[in-house]
Design an enzyme around this catalytic site. Structure first.
Site, short mmCIF file in Angstrom:
data_model
loop_
_atom_site.label_atom_id
_atom_site.label_comp_id
_atom_site.label_asym_id
_atom_site.label_seq_id
_atom_site.Cartn_x
_atom_site.Cartn_y
_atom_site.Cartn_z
N ASP A 31 0.85 -1.20 0.00
CA ASP A 31 0.00 0.00 0.00
C ASP A 31 0.88 1.24 0.00
O ASP A 31 1.89 1.28 0.72
CB ASP A 31 -0.90 -0.01 1.24
CG ASP A 31 -2.14 0.84 1.08
OD1 ASP A 31 -2.00 2.07 0.87
OD2 ASP A 31 -3.26 0.30 1.17
N GLY A 36 -4.74 4.38 2.79
CA GLY A 36 -4.67 3.27 3.73
C GLY A 36 -4.16 3.70 5.09
O GLY A 36 -3.54 4.75 5.24
N ASP A 51 4.27 2.09 -3.98
CA ASP A 51 3.27 2.40 -5.00
C ASP A 51 3.28 1.29 -6.04
O ASP A 51 4.35 0.81 -6.44
CB ASP A 51 3.60 3.74 -5.66
CG ASP A 51 2.46 4.27 -6.51
OD1 ASP A 51 2.20 3.67 -7.58
OD2 ASP A 51 1.85 5.27 -6.13
N TYR A 141 -12.89 6.08 -14.93
CA TYR A 141 -12.71 5.03 -13.93
C TYR A 141 -13.28 3.70 -14.45
O TYR A 141 -12.62 2.66 -14.39
CB TYR A 141 -13.39 5.42 -12.62
CG TYR A 141 -13.47 4.28 -11.62
CD1 TYR A 141 -12.35 3.86 -10.93
CD2 TYR A 141 -14.69 3.65 -11.39
CE1 TYR A 141 -12.43 2.82 -10.02
CE2 TYR A 141 -14.79 2.61 -10.47
CZ TYR A 141 -13.65 2.20 -9.80
OH TYR A 141 -13.75 1.16 -8.90
N LYS A 145 -11.20 0.13 -15.49
CA LYS A 145 -11.51 -1.18 -14.94
C LYS A 145 -11.84 -2.19 -16.06
O LYS A 145 -11.44 -3.35 -16.01
CB LYS A 145 -12.68 -1.09 -13.96
CG LYS A 145 -12.33 -0.41 -12.65
CD LYS A 145 -11.28 -1.19 -11.87
CE LYS A 145 -11.02 -0.60 -10.50
NZ LYS A 145 -10.05 -1.37 -9.70
N ASN A 170 -21.65 -1.08 -5.12
CA ASN A 170 -21.15 0.02 -4.28
C ASN A 170 -20.85 -0.52 -2.87
O ASN A 170 -21.76 -0.79 -2.10
CB ASN A 170 -22.17 1.15 -4.22
CG ASN A 170 -22.08 2.05 -5.43
OD1 ASN A 170 -22.36 1.61 -6.55
ND2 ASN A 170 -21.68 3.29 -5.22
N VAL A 185 -21.83 6.42 1.91
CA VAL A 185 -22.21 5.93 3.24
C VAL A 185 -21.23 6.44 4.28
O VAL A 185 -21.63 6.89 5.37
CB VAL A 185 -22.29 4.39 3.26
CG1 VAL A 185 -22.52 3.89 4.68
CG2 VAL A 185 -23.41 3.90 2.35
N ARG A 208 -28.21 2.93 -6.30
CA ARG A 208 -27.02 2.11 -6.26
C ARG A 208 -27.35 0.79 -5.54
O ARG A 208 -28.31 0.69 -4.78
CB ARG A 208 -25.88 2.83 -5.51
CG ARG A 208 -25.39 4.10 -6.20
CD ARG A 208 -24.74 3.84 -7.55
NE ARG A 208 -24.22 5.06 -8.17
CZ ARG A 208 -24.87 5.79 -9.06
NH1 ARG A 208 -26.13 5.45 -9.42
NH2 ARG A 208 -24.32 6.86 -9.60
#
Length: 314
Positions: A31, A36, A51, A141, A145, A170, A185, A208
Site C-alpha cells: 500500500d 490506507g 506504489d 474510472y 476497470k 457500491n 455511506v 445504487r
C-alpha cells in the site's frame, strides 16, 4: 499459501487481508498509504509501503513470489477520474500492468482483480445487470476497470495466468475513507455522527446496489478457492436511492436534520444494480449482511473512530 494484497491497508483491502489471515494464509499488504491506514491491519499482516507503479513493487513480487495477488490498489474516485483521466489511467492501467508483468515472470498462480459492477456497465438496459450486459462505462474510472479485465484475459491466453475479476457493486462499511474514496455511506455516517449537514448531489433519485465490505472480502477468498476464471458480479441485486439511504442512516444515527441538495456531478450514472446469481453458482457466495444491519455496523465504526477504538470496531 502466500497472498499479496495490493491496497491492503485500505478499506476493502484490509478486510480482504483479515479474511485470508483467518483462513490461515500468510498475508503481505502492499500500500502506498495515500488512503490506507496501518491501524486497519491486523498486526500479523506484513505491511510494505510502495506504489504499485514503482519498480520496487515489481521487485517485491519477484522476491516474495506469492501464489496469489488480490489487486485492490486503485484510483477509486469516479469524479476525480472525470477531472483527470490521465491520472486515473496511470494508476489503474499502468500500475496494474507493472504488477502483471512481475506476476507472470514470478510464477503467480492467480490474480483476483477488484473491478466494478457499477461503472463498467454504464447506463443499464436491464436491472439487475448480469455479467453478459454490454460494458459501456461513462467515466474514465469505468473505462480503466474494463481495460484491466481485458488485460487479464490477455495474460490468461498468453501466459496461463488465472484470474477472477470481481465486479463490485457500491461497497460500504467499517474502515471506509470518507475523504479519499468518496463513499457516500462513509461521508454521511461521519457527518451525521458529528452533527454536521449532509449534501446529496442531484435530486437523490439515483440508485445504487450497496454491498457490505466484509461480504466482499469473503468473495475474494472464495474466488481463490474455486476454479472459476472470468468476471463475476458481487452485489445484492437491490436498488436503493440516495434519498432513501440518507433516511435510513439518519434514522439509525438518531438525527432529524434533512440533507441539502447540490448540483449533480458529471460521469455518474442514474441507476446501478447488478445480478449476483453467477456468484452463487460458481463461487458459492451471496451477501450475508442486509443494508439496515450493515449501516448500523458502519455507524458504530465511525462512533468508535471518534473514541479512538476503530480497529476493534472494524
Amino acid at each position: 499459501m502466500k497472498v499479496l494484497v495490493t491496497g491492503g491497508a485500505g478499506f476493502i483491502g484490509s478486510h480482504v487481508s483479515d479474511e485470508f489471515l483467518r483462513a490461515g494464509h500468510e498475508v503481505i499488504a502492499l500500500d502506498n498509504m495515500s488512503s490506507g491506514k496501518r491501524e486497519n491491519l491486523d498486526p500479523k499482516v506484513r505491511l510494505v509501503e510502495l506504489d504499485i507503479r514503482s519498480p520496487e513493487a515489481a521487485a517485491l513480487i519477484r522476491s516474495e513470489r506469492p501464489q496469489v495477488i488480490c489487486h485492490l490498489a486503485a484510483q477509486m474516485d469516479v469524479r476525480r477520474s472525470v477531472e483527470d483521466p490521465r491520472f486515473d489511467a496511470d494508476a489503474n492501467i499502468l500500475g496494474m500492468l507493472n504488477l502483471l508483468e512481475a506476476a507472470r515472470a514470478s510464477g503467480v498462480k492467480k490474480v483476483i482483480f477488484s473491478s466494478t459492477g457499477g461503472a463498467i456497465y454504464g447506463e443499464q438496459d436491464v436491472f439487475p445487470a448480469p455479467e453478459s450486459h454490454p460494458t459501456r462505462p461513462v467515466s474514465p474510472y469505468g473505462v480503466s476497470k474494463a481495460a484491466g479485465e481485458l488485460y487479464l484475459g490477455y495474460y490468461r491466453a498468453q501466459y496461463g495466468l488465472s484470474y477472477v475479476a470481481l465486479r463490485y457493486a457500491n461497497v460500504y462499511g467499517p474502515r471506509q475513507n470518507p475523504h479519499g474514496e468518496a463513499g457516500v455511506v462513509a461521508i454521511f455516517s461521519q457527518r451525521l455522527i458529528a452533527g454536521r449537514e449532509c449534501a446529496i448531489y442531484g435530486d437523490g433519485g439515483q440508485t445504487r446496489d450497496f454491498v457490505f465490505g466484509p461480504d466482499v472480502a469473503r468473495a475474494n477468498l472464495l474466488a481463490v478457492e474455486k476454479d472459476y476464471v472470468g468476471a463475476v458480479n458481487i452485489g445484492t441485486g437491490v436498488e436503493t436511492d440516495i434519498n432513501r439511504l440518507y433516511a435510513l442512516l439518519a434514522g439509525a444515527a438518531g438525527a432529524d436534520s434533512r440533507a441539502q441538495h447540490a448540483p449533480g456531478k458529471p460521469g455518474e450514472q442514474r441507476r446501478s444494480c447488478i445480478d449476483a446469481s453467477l456468484a452463487r453458482k460458481v463461487l458459492g457466495w451471496e451477501p450475508s449482511v442486509g443494508l439496515a444491519e450493515g449501516l448500523r455496523r458502519t455507524l458504530e465504526y465511525f462512533r468508535s473512530v471518534s473514541q479512538g477504538t476503530s480497529r476493534a470496531a472494524g
